[in-house]
Design a protein around this motif. Structure first.
Motif, short mmCIF file in Angstrom:
data_model
loop_
_atom_site.label_atom_id
_atom_site.label_comp_id
_atom_site.label_asym_id
_atom_site.label_seq_id
_atom_site.Cartn_x
_atom_site.Cartn_y
_atom_site.Cartn_z
N ASP A 78 -6.98 -2.97 0.76
CA ASP A 78 -5.64 -2.11 -0.41
C ASP A 78 -6.33 -2.15 -2.30
N TYR A 81 1.05 -1.15 0.31
CA TYR A 81 -0.06 -0.43 0.26
C TYR A 81 1.18 1.17 0.51
N ALA A 94 -3.37 2.28 -8.76
CA ALA A 94 -2.34 2.11 -7.95
C ALA A 94 -2.96 1.83 -6.41
N PRO A 95 -2.10 0.83 -5.91
CA PRO A 95 -2.66 0.33 -4.37
C PRO A 95 -3.46 1.15 -3.57
N ASP A 96 -3.04 2.21 -3.41
CA ASP A 96 -3.29 3.00 -2.40
C ASP A 96 -4.31 4.15 -3.17
N GLN A 150 -5.59 0.98 9.16
CA GLN A 150 -5.94 1.10 6.79
C GLN A 150 -6.00 -0.38 6.54
N ILE A 188 -6.27 -5.66 3.32
CA ILE A 188 -4.85 -4.99 2.49
C ILE A 188 -3.60 -6.31 2.70
N TYR A 233 -3.12 -6.71 -3.03
CA TYR A 233 -1.53 -6.36 -3.54
C TYR A 233 -0.40 -7.21 -4.00
N HIS A 261 4.37 2.86 -3.12
CA HIS A 261 4.61 4.05 -4.09
C HIS A 261 5.32 5.02 -3.89
N ASN A 277 -9.09 7.43 0.79
CA ASN A 277 -8.81 6.84 2.58
C ASN A 277 -8.47 8.21 2.92
N GLN A 278 -8.50 7.83 4.38
CA GLN A 278 -7.75 8.65 4.75
C GLN A 278 -6.00 8.48 4.79
#
Lengths: 317, 317
Positions: B285, A188, B245-247, B282, B213, B216, A191, B251-252
């Motif tokens: 993802d 996560y 992208a994974p993030d 978190q 999460i 990925y 990147h 989200n926060q």
């Protein structure tokens, strides 16, 4: 006195007394202490003593990879030096003295490696660190205190040992902004990360590293996302092993993975009694060389392929 | 009665009453209940009611991805059906009835997806499962009970939710040999694993999945090691999102990652007080489509690229 010398006790005492001491150095130091106490009277007795104590140490300590690197290195040192002397008395004395010098140099290699690594840390970097490593900590500390570089660190919590929390609290004390993430969140954050820095328990002949479990998957993520993956380690952790896969290590084997059909029922029963299975306490894995950008050691910054050259220099010159 | 209707309470009640209910179905069911209670008197009032309640639900629940998939789908269903009727009374009655049918069909899609997945499980397989998923559990259960397939399962503990332990205990109760590993050990076991099966919170337009999460990085490891990575999911979890992208999710944001230099000191102070940072909680993802071998859904086994076709069928036919 010499009869009840227990190398394992001495070794554990060294580790306990000095929190900064790594396993290979403690092993070498115990062997030097052993020689000082036992006072061997022939060179063959000396070699046998070193050999038997090394075996005893290796077998009594689980997770003995960096330890055996230290023992093997000391054995090599003994064999190289033992023929240089004509009289036995001075040989023995010098061996013990040089043994201490050897320990001294091994200790200094940590700050040397950290020094070589400093140019890799830049202002505004976000650095991902896996688990706790003394040499990585020293390098980050030097970057902060001596070079006044401003960078941020993300530390994995590093289950099952959870050493990441220790690393994070040390860095926080040093005034470095740090955040702990669960091991699952590496993908996560990758990147946003500029580089990954890990330590090593041992460096294999191929240039791959043996380190806290999870290093392999971080390396894999780093490669997929084109992030540099640096390993900071002392050269006395180079070991003569050639693992072929992340699980190709001298270890316990998981009952579920290795079970035959007839033993499945036994697992089913034992599992329900014992939720902490072998796999959940596996501590190390192997990261092949193709995932490693560079090894930062006290010999300088090496590519993974340079490790075998260094090993040849140590063992066959 | 109609004044103090709180959609969030109803939604949470549905989830609580039925442990087997997923978020999108609970959302649709709450919307149908809302329509039954509120009794809108014009079609425009009905549409506004659905819209406002959907927004309310989405904003009050964190991690609303699969929930919003359900809401959007119901909205689409309402808009498609509302023009088919000439008189308002029968329209409203049919909408509520069909809404219940819609919920019914959504519930059945889980066992349908599981049924499609059965041929993927073979005797002697070692299957890696990430986190807890109802549809994955149902599929494994059917393979064991109906097809009498003998296979073994490895479950990740799935920090930070630790839902893996729940999954493992369910499987163990069903008589399936299972072992829980730390999330770090996925790379260590991947060589021994035959296939990876995960569920999904949502499936994006590209065919990538939004899931617990760590999915990925498991996908990344699966691709590097040439292991099939299957996603079992119901088609009502297809969402109209296109994360890059994974993030890249609503989200926060972690304070360390997003901090400017001036706010670093604030982080340093707050961090030491609060070791549980945002990143460590978190929950999801995004796994891009290139890591996914196939999606096993109630519509059949799809390649990731087929997801956008199905979405087009739902939304633009």
């Amino acid at each position: 006195m010499s009869q009840d010398f227990d190398i394992t006790q001495v070794y554990l005492k060294f580790l306990e007394d000095d929190q900064d001491m790594t396993m290979p150095i403690a092993a070498i130091e115990s062997l030097v202490t052993m020689l000082r106490i036992k006072q061997p009277s022939t060179s063959s007795e000396l070699i046998n003593l070193v050999k038997s104590n090394t075996d005893k140490l290796k077998s009594s300590i689980s997770n003995a990879i960096s330890l055996s690197a230290g023992c093997d290195l000391f054995m090599r040192f003994v064999l190289r030096n033992i023929n240089l002397y004509s009289d036995w008395e001075s040989c023995r004395r010098d061996l013990v003295e040089n043994g201490e010098l050897f320990v001294q140099r091994a200790k200094e290699s940590r700050s040397k490696a950290a020094q070589f690594g400093l140019p890799f840390i830049k202002d505004d970097d976000i650095i991902l660190v896996h688990s706790f490593s003394r040499v990585v900590y020293q390098m980050l500390l030097m970057a902060k205190k001596e070079k006044l570089i401003r960078f941020r660190v993300i530390v994995t919590e590093s289950r099952p040992s959870e050493k990441g929390y220790h690393m994070a609290s040390l860095l926080r004390t040093a005034g470095i902004p740090v955040e702990v993430i669960v091991d699952n969140a590496v993908g996560y954050v990758i990147h946003k990360v500029d580089k990954i820095i890990v330590g090593a328990e041992g460096v294999a002949e191929s240039g791959g590293i043996i380190n806290h479990i999870g290093s392999y998957q971080i390396g894999c993520l780093a490669k997929t996302n084109n992030k540099p993956f640096y390993v900071v380690t002392e050269s006395h952790k180079f070991v003569r092993l050639f693992p072929l896969a992340p699980d190709d290590l001298p270890n316990q084997i998981s009952p579920v993975l290795s079970a035959t059909n007839s033993s499945i029922n036994a697992i089913l029963e034992s599992e329900s009694d014992n939720p902490k299975s072998l796999l959940s306490i596996q501590q190390i894995d192997f990261t092949p060389h193709e995932f490693i950008t560079a090894l930062i050691t006290d010999l300088g910054v090496l590519t993974p392929s340079a490790v075998s050259e260094e090993l040849i220099k140590i063992w066959y010159d």
